[in-house]
Design an enzyme around this catalytic site. Sequence first.
Site, PDB file in Angstrom:
ATOM      1  N   ASP A  67      23.153  35.811  34.665  1.00 44.51           N
ATOM      2  CA  ASP A  67      24.032  34.879  33.947  1.00 44.51           C
ATOM      3  C   ASP A  67      23.337  33.565  33.653  1.00 44.51           C
ATOM      4  O   ASP A  67      22.255  33.280  34.164  1.00 44.51           O
ATOM      5  CB  ASP A  67      25.331  34.649  34.744  1.00 44.51           C
ATOM      6  CG  ASP A  67      25.071  34.452  36.234  1.00 44.51           C
ATOM      7  OD1 ASP A  67      23.937  34.132  36.594  1.00 44.51           O
ATOM      8  OD2 ASP A  67      26.004  34.627  37.026  1.00 44.51           O
ATOM      9  N   ASN A 134      35.327  33.050  45.112  1.00 41.91           N
ATOM     10  CA  ASN A 134      36.499  33.720  44.536  1.00 41.91           C
ATOM     11  C   ASN A 134      36.242  35.212  44.295  1.00 41.91           C
ATOM     12  O   ASN A 134      37.034  35.889  43.657  1.00 41.91           O
ATOM     13  CB  ASN A 134      36.930  33.046  43.216  1.00 41.91           C
ATOM     14  CG  ASN A 134      35.897  33.220  42.102  1.00 41.91           C
ATOM     15  OD1 ASN A 134      34.800  33.734  42.324  1.00 41.91           O
ATOM     16  ND2 ASN A 134      36.243  32.795  40.906  1.00 41.91           N
ATOM     17  N   HIS A 136      33.662  36.594  42.655  1.00 47.34           N
ATOM     18  CA  HIS A 136      32.956  37.009  41.432  1.00 47.34           C
ATOM     19  C   HIS A 136      31.568  37.556  41.759  1.00 47.34           C
ATOM     20  O   HIS A 136      30.958  37.195  42.758  1.00 47.34           O
ATOM     21  CB  HIS A 136      32.888  35.874  40.399  1.00 47.34           C
ATOM     22  CG  HIS A 136      31.980  34.728  40.738  1.00 47.34           C
ATOM     23  ND1 HIS A 136      32.175  33.455  40.237  1.00 47.34           N
ATOM     24  CD2 HIS A 136      30.870  34.643  41.513  1.00 47.34           C
ATOM     25  CE1 HIS A 136      31.209  32.656  40.678  1.00 47.34           C
ATOM     26  NE2 HIS A 136      30.416  33.354  41.463  1.00 47.34           N
ATOM     27  N   GLU A 141      34.615  36.473  36.600  1.00 46.71           N
ATOM     28  CA  GLU A 141      35.684  35.774  37.286  1.00 46.71           C
ATOM     29  C   GLU A 141      36.912  36.680  37.427  1.00 46.71           C
ATOM     30  O   GLU A 141      36.954  37.754  36.822  1.00 46.71           O
ATOM     31  CB  GLU A 141      36.042  34.515  36.473  1.00 46.71           C
ATOM     32  CG  GLU A 141      34.872  33.567  36.237  1.00 46.71           C
ATOM     33  CD  GLU A 141      34.418  32.821  37.501  1.00 46.71           C
ATOM     34  OE1 GLU A 141      34.512  33.361  38.615  1.00 46.71           O
ATOM     35  OE2 GLU A 141      33.951  31.678  37.348  1.00 46.71           O
TER      36      GLU A 141
END
Length: 256
Positions: A67, A134, A136, A141
């Site tokens: 990413d 979270n 990911h 996400e």
Amino acid sequence: MQIVIRPDRNTACATAASLIASQLNTKPASVLGLATGRTMESVYDALVDLHEAGAVGFSAATSFNLDEYLAIAPDDPRSYRSTMDRLLFDRNDIDLARTHVPHGSGPGSGGAAYEALIRDAGGIDLQLLGIGENGHIGFNEPLSSFASRTREVTLAPATRRQNAALFDGDEDAVPKRAITMGIATVLEARRILLVVTGRAKAGILARAVEGPVTAMIGATALHFHPDCLVVADEDAAGNLAEREYYDAMAAGSQEP
Ligand code: F6R
């Protein structure tokens, strides 16, 4: 999925580095999927140590990062391209022309072009992953489809908070958008290595490994991969309910 628990962060990251080195030693022209983030800093330090000791070479390898932030130039020190150069690529013998980081603008940009590059390279042999607080993987996400491919995404507030340290603690300075390999892209790698360290990850690691599979936690998609190894330190493993079994599995896999 298999889980290996190491006593501390350094040992967990050294284990991950040796697994990457043995992938390269078995197949020098391996295609590696790479990640950034604080966890990876120790993994790459250990990998550079192995390289300097003559235990691994990167000269025939190709890499694809997961990413990148949008709206940050590749030569900005906070970009993942610059981070990878600094942490790994400038410290080993990899051919920079064979290192790839997705980008949202300029020649060859965009998700479809990135997917084509991965395909043309023969697919990813070993995908290295970290996990966000979270859940990911990459920047997939909550609510990312398990069928998602490389694409532009909006970062979750939790992720922008998590990554604020790299922007002088200023959450508002963290870009709002990024480009990331999709979950389906990640799942196409032949092997997956997830590295998780630190107490702050204990809750999410337990939910990712032992909780129900859900699009709210991208890492739960890893249950659909037939060859996924999780390397965690004791702090990150602190909330795992079935710890005894994971230790027995790890001991069993070392038996002749
Ligand atoms: C970064 C990436 C992210 C990180 C994750 C953990 O390329 O793909 O999924 O791996 O956010 O980051 P750290 O290690 O900083 O906690």
